[in-house]
Design a protein around this motif. Sequence first.
Motif, PDB file in Angstrom:
ATOM      1  N   LYS A  49      -3.877 -20.228  69.970  1.00  0.00           N
ATOM      2  CA  LYS A  49      -3.210 -21.242  70.815  1.00  0.00           C
ATOM      3  C   LYS A  49      -1.689 -21.156  70.729  1.00  0.00           C
ATOM      4  CE  LYS A  49      -2.741 -25.761  69.461  1.00  0.00           C
ATOM      5  NZ  LYS A  49      -3.199 -27.092  69.035  1.00  0.00           N
ATOM      6  N   ASP A  50      -1.171 -20.985  69.509  1.00  0.00           N
ATOM      7  CA  ASP A  50       0.280 -20.979  69.317  1.00  0.00           C
ATOM      8  C   ASP A  50       0.892 -19.584  69.460  1.00  0.00           C
ATOM      9  OD1 ASP A  50      -0.709 -19.742  67.083  1.00  0.00           O
ATOM     10  OD2 ASP A  50      -0.120 -21.295  65.659  1.00  0.00           O
ATOM     11  N   GLY A  51       0.090 -18.605  69.768  1.00  0.00           N
ATOM     12  CA  GLY A  51       0.609 -17.251  69.962  1.00  0.00           C
ATOM     13  C   GLY A  51       0.967 -16.540  68.668  1.00  0.00           C
ATOM     14  N   LYS A  52       0.609 -17.111  67.509  1.00  0.00           N
ATOM     15  CA  LYS A  52       1.057 -16.518  66.235  1.00  0.00           C
ATOM     16  C   LYS A  52       0.140 -15.405  65.729  1.00  0.00           C
ATOM     17  CE  LYS A  52       3.907 -20.162  64.394  1.00  0.00           C
ATOM     18  NZ  LYS A  52       3.849 -21.476  63.806  1.00  0.00           N
ATOM     19  N   PHE A  53      -1.110 -15.422  66.162  1.00  0.00           N
ATOM     20  CA  PHE A  53      -2.056 -14.392  65.709  1.00  0.00           C
ATOM     21  C   PHE A  53      -2.753 -13.759  66.905  1.00  0.00           C
ATOM     22  CE2 PHE A  53      -1.587 -17.377  62.234  1.00  0.00           C
ATOM     23  CZ  PHE A  53      -1.333 -16.535  61.160  1.00  0.00           C
ATOM     24  N   VAL A  54      -3.171 -12.520  66.681  1.00  0.00           N
ATOM     25  CA  VAL A  54      -3.874 -11.774  67.722  1.00  0.00           C
ATOM     26  C   VAL A  54      -5.229 -11.365  67.153  1.00  0.00           C
ATOM     27  CG1 VAL A  54      -3.862  -9.628  69.052  1.00  0.00           C
ATOM     28  CG2 VAL A  54      -1.744 -10.875  68.702  1.00  0.00           C
ATOM     29  N   LEU A  55      -6.289 -11.601  67.915  1.00  0.00           N
ATOM     30  CA  LEU A  55      -7.633 -11.211  67.474  1.00  0.00           C
ATOM     31  C   LEU A  55      -8.058 -10.006  68.294  1.00  0.00           C
ATOM     32  CD1 LEU A  55      -7.274 -14.205  66.608  1.00  0.00           C
ATOM     33  CD2 LEU A  55      -9.710 -14.507  66.995  1.00  0.00           C
ATOM     34  N   LEU A  56      -8.509  -8.976  67.615  1.00  0.00           N
ATOM     35  CA  LEU A  56      -8.819  -7.719  68.302  1.00  0.00           C
ATOM     36  C   LEU A  56     -10.270  -7.306  68.021  1.00  0.00           C
ATOM     37  CD1 LEU A  56      -6.694  -4.543  68.437  1.00  0.00           C
ATOM     38  CD2 LEU A  56      -8.912  -4.382  67.336  1.00  0.00           C
ATOM     39  N   SER A  57     -10.915  -6.698  69.022  1.00  0.00           N
ATOM     40  CA  SER A  57     -12.300  -6.232  68.849  1.00  0.00           C
ATOM     41  C   SER A  57     -12.360  -4.770  68.484  1.00  0.00           C
ATOM     42  CB  SER A  57     -13.083  -6.372  70.156  1.00  0.00           C
ATOM     43  OG  SER A  57     -13.290  -7.700  70.493  1.00  0.00           O
ATOM     44  N   VAL A  58     -13.146  -4.450  67.446  1.00  0.00           N
ATOM     45  CA  VAL A  58     -13.548  -3.059  67.233  1.00  0.00           C
ATOM     46  C   VAL A  58     -14.949  -2.969  67.838  1.00  0.00           C
ATOM     47  CG1 VAL A  58     -14.065  -1.257  65.562  1.00  0.00           C
ATOM     48  CG2 VAL A  58     -12.139  -2.804  65.182  1.00  0.00           C
ATOM     49  N   TRP A  59     -15.006  -2.312  68.980  1.00  0.00           N
ATOM     50  CA  TRP A  59     -16.139  -2.347  69.918  1.00  0.00           C
ATOM     51  C   TRP A  59     -17.218  -1.374  69.448  1.00  0.00           C
ATOM     52  CZ3 TRP A  59     -15.133  -4.849  74.886  1.00  0.00           C
ATOM     53  CH2 TRP A  59     -16.158  -4.728  75.815  1.00  0.00           C
ATOM     54  N   ASP A  60     -17.951  -1.758  68.417  1.00  0.00           N
ATOM     55  CA  ASP A  60     -18.889  -0.837  67.803  1.00  0.00           C
ATOM     56  C   ASP A  60     -20.030  -1.669  67.222  1.00  0.00           C
ATOM     57  OD1 ASP A  60     -18.789   2.182  66.679  1.00  0.00           O
ATOM     58  OD2 ASP A  60     -19.747   0.874  65.191  1.00  0.00           O
ATOM     59  N   MET A  61     -21.225  -1.077  67.131  1.00  0.00           N
ATOM     60  CA  MET A  61     -22.339  -1.825  66.542  1.00  0.00           C
ATOM     61  C   MET A  61     -21.972  -2.286  65.128  1.00  0.00           C
ATOM     62  SD  MET A  61     -24.657  -2.792  68.324  1.00  0.00           S
ATOM     63  CE  MET A  61     -25.958  -3.407  67.307  1.00  0.00           C
ATOM     64  N   GLU A  62     -21.328  -1.389  64.399  1.00  0.00           N
ATOM     65  CA  GLU A  62     -20.806  -1.812  63.089  1.00  0.00           C
ATOM     66  C   GLU A  62     -19.327  -2.121  63.301  1.00  0.00           C
ATOM     67  OE1 GLU A  62     -23.065  -2.402  60.933  1.00  0.00           O
ATOM     68  OE2 GLU A  62     -24.508  -1.438  62.249  1.00  0.00           O
ATOM     69  N   GLY A  63     -19.084  -3.096  64.128  1.00  0.00           N
ATOM     70  CA  GLY A  63     -17.716  -3.380  64.544  1.00  0.00           C
ATOM     71  C   GLY A  63     -17.078  -4.487  63.730  1.00  0.00           C
ATOM     72  N   GLU A  64     -15.917  -4.895  64.206  1.00  0.00           N
ATOM     73  CA  GLU A  64     -15.170  -5.908  63.474  1.00  0.00           C
ATOM     74  C   GLU A  64     -14.338  -6.732  64.441  1.00  0.00           C
ATOM     75  OE1 GLU A  64     -13.124  -4.444  59.537  1.00  0.00           O
ATOM     76  OE2 GLU A  64     -13.133  -2.855  61.022  1.00  0.00           O
ATOM     77  N   LEU A  65     -13.996  -7.915  63.976  1.00  0.00           N
ATOM     78  CA  LEU A  65     -12.956  -8.687  64.622  1.00  0.00           C
ATOM     79  C   LEU A  65     -11.778  -8.609  63.653  1.00  0.00           C
ATOM     80  CD1 LEU A  65     -12.674 -10.918  67.013  1.00  0.00           C
ATOM     81  CD2 LEU A  65     -12.546 -12.454  65.081  1.00  0.00           C
ATOM     82  N   ILE A  66     -10.648  -8.126  64.137  1.00  0.00           N
ATOM     83  CA  ILE A  66      -9.499  -7.979  63.246  1.00  0.00           C
ATOM     84  C   ILE A  66      -8.401  -8.945  63.692  1.00  0.00           C
ATOM     85  CG2 ILE A  66      -7.761  -6.387  62.327  1.00  0.00           C
ATOM     86  CD1 ILE A  66      -9.692  -4.138  62.661  1.00  0.00           C
ATOM     87  N   VAL A  67      -7.887  -9.706  62.739  1.00  0.00           N
ATOM     88  CA  VAL A  67      -6.832 -10.668  63.056  1.00  0.00           C
ATOM     89  C   VAL A  67      -5.491 -10.074  62.622  1.00  0.00           C
ATOM     90  CG1 VAL A  67      -5.992 -13.023  62.726  1.00  0.00           C
ATOM     91  CG2 VAL A  67      -8.466 -12.560  62.620  1.00  0.00           C
ATOM     92  N   TYR A  68      -4.552 -10.004  63.563  1.00  0.00           N
ATOM     93  CA  TYR A  68      -3.200  -9.512  63.271  1.00  0.00           C
ATOM     94  C   TYR A  68      -2.204 -10.661  63.308  1.00  0.00           C
ATOM     95  CZ  TYR A  68      -4.434  -4.567  63.945  1.00  0.00           C
ATOM     96  OH  TYR A  68      -4.956  -3.312  63.818  1.00  0.00           O
TER      97      TYR A  68
END
Length: 539
Positions: free
Chosen positions: A486-505
């Motif tokens: 909401k505040d633009g301070k973090f970015v959430l990114l998808s690792v688009w894989d069955m053994e994937g991840e959500l990565i927060v930057y």
Amino acid sequence: HPFLMSISIALLCVFFAVNTANAAPAKKTTMSAAEKVAAKKLYQDNCQSCHGVDRLGAMGPALLPENLARFRKNKAIKVINTGRAATQMPAFNKTLTESEITSLANYIYTPSKASLSWTVADINASKVQHFDQSKLPNEAQFDADLMNLFIVVELGDHSATLLNGDTFERLDRFKTRFALHGGPKYSPDGRFVFFASRDGWISKYDIYNRKTVSEVRAAINTRNIAISNDGQYLIVGNYLPNNVVILNTADLSPLKVINAKDSNGNSSRVSAVYNAPPRHSFIVALKDVKEVWEIPYSDEGGVEVYKGWAHDYRVEAKAEGWKADLSKKSEQFPVRRIKTDDYLNDFFFDPDYINLIGTARNSHNGQVINLDTKKKIASIGLTGMPHLGSGITWNYQGKEVFASPNIKEGKITVIDMENWNIIKEIKTEGPGFFMRSHSKSRYAWTDVFFGPNNDKVHVIDKSTLKIVKTLSPSPGKNAAHVEFTKDGKFVLLSVWDMEGELIVYDAQTLEIVKRMPMKKPSGKYNVYNKINYERGTSH
Ligand code: DHE
């Protein structure tokens, strides 16, 4: 036991992860009558329990030439033979012969006239009410900033996660329908979220109570949904049948079905539907005819001019014969036709929703159409296949610019929205799919979705239009789709894989602050950014 039952059903059925129809026209196969009878029997014995009577789809997707256009037959043969990892689609090579499998694959590419109909009665009959909404509490049953929640769609096992955007902890993980596509849409207060699956299922999830409350199948093959400003109406755009369905969001009952036909009666698939907030209308992209539709859903208290429209719609309605007295139920949701020079499938709107930028797939021209005057006001030379729907806008050197990724070429095209000239093409390491920013961030993010570098994402400085950093969040795995908090301070990114991840930057330092395992996470959607139509996000 429902779980055991679903497993036994699964053993009988065929699940295809079909990337449904995009290319026209559908490839159809012809079979002799005897071959077809034998293949139909095979289908009934092995596939019907999941893929439905008449191949209309049920738990599994519809298996018709119309929605298999992008799925090659030899791939279908392979999937029937070996099954599909991480789905319930079993391998049939132990139980069926090679010729039976080929025959089944041929069968699903034969036309099926009966199966193309999906009536209001079918929609009503499909309704599933999981919970009585009136008995559920109206306050959130957990503690979190309700504006900073995310829904993350996990395509890998057809689930979604409700995520706390402050702590990055899961608040819920629930099953969705098979193969969701397009962004889910929040009610204006952020309490409900609506999902559409490629097979026409619309699901309503109550965030406050963490429950899927009701579902309805609006069509056989759906593209996406849009929600009205007041949250009362949901429009569903469909390939099969060729129509839009307008649902009442309170109980998911169908209010109106509008067949997609141009003024000469030619039928068309609906590529996508959008809400145009200042106009109080839905915009409909038609795939096979040269028209765009505007469907006003409110006249804001009976004023003579739609809020946001530059002219009196009643004069136009009278001249062109479209009904527009929205106080009469029979005249609700009138269709205002905008004729175009070319087919337009993929859209982007300027921030005021006065102009739309549209492209035809495989065309080398973008067209800018003024929605009020219905006139084309500019052409933009766009090569490759721009993915306008994923584009974003920001202010660059005092003017509004629009940037779009490109599905075929490794570049981001930046366009001046005053004169519609291309300001810059930013070279990337391969074709991309999604793009995101936030008004409080100096950066725009875009993925490399295709090709050997698809594990990379680029971070672009919005004030210089230069790539300042290229990240490889999980080397060798496809990195895609980001969204800001909401505040633009973090970015959430998808690792688009069955053994994937959500990565927060951290959006400023570009350092990783958290990694969460997920099953092929695709899109993620922040409540605040979505309901406020934040410029850097999808609408
Ligand atoms: Fe999408 C959004 C069209 C293939 C994942 N995609 C959209 C929208 C359109 C669209 C018009 C905006 C609607 C909305 O959000 O309400 N997509 C198309 C296509 O025409 C295309 C190229 C071919 C097709 O098969 O339909 C296509 N899309 C894909 C995929 O293959 C993706 C990567 C995986 C999938 O889910 O099938 C995919 N599309 C998405 C996602 C969004 C989306 C995750 C929402 C993005 C957002 O941030 O809002």
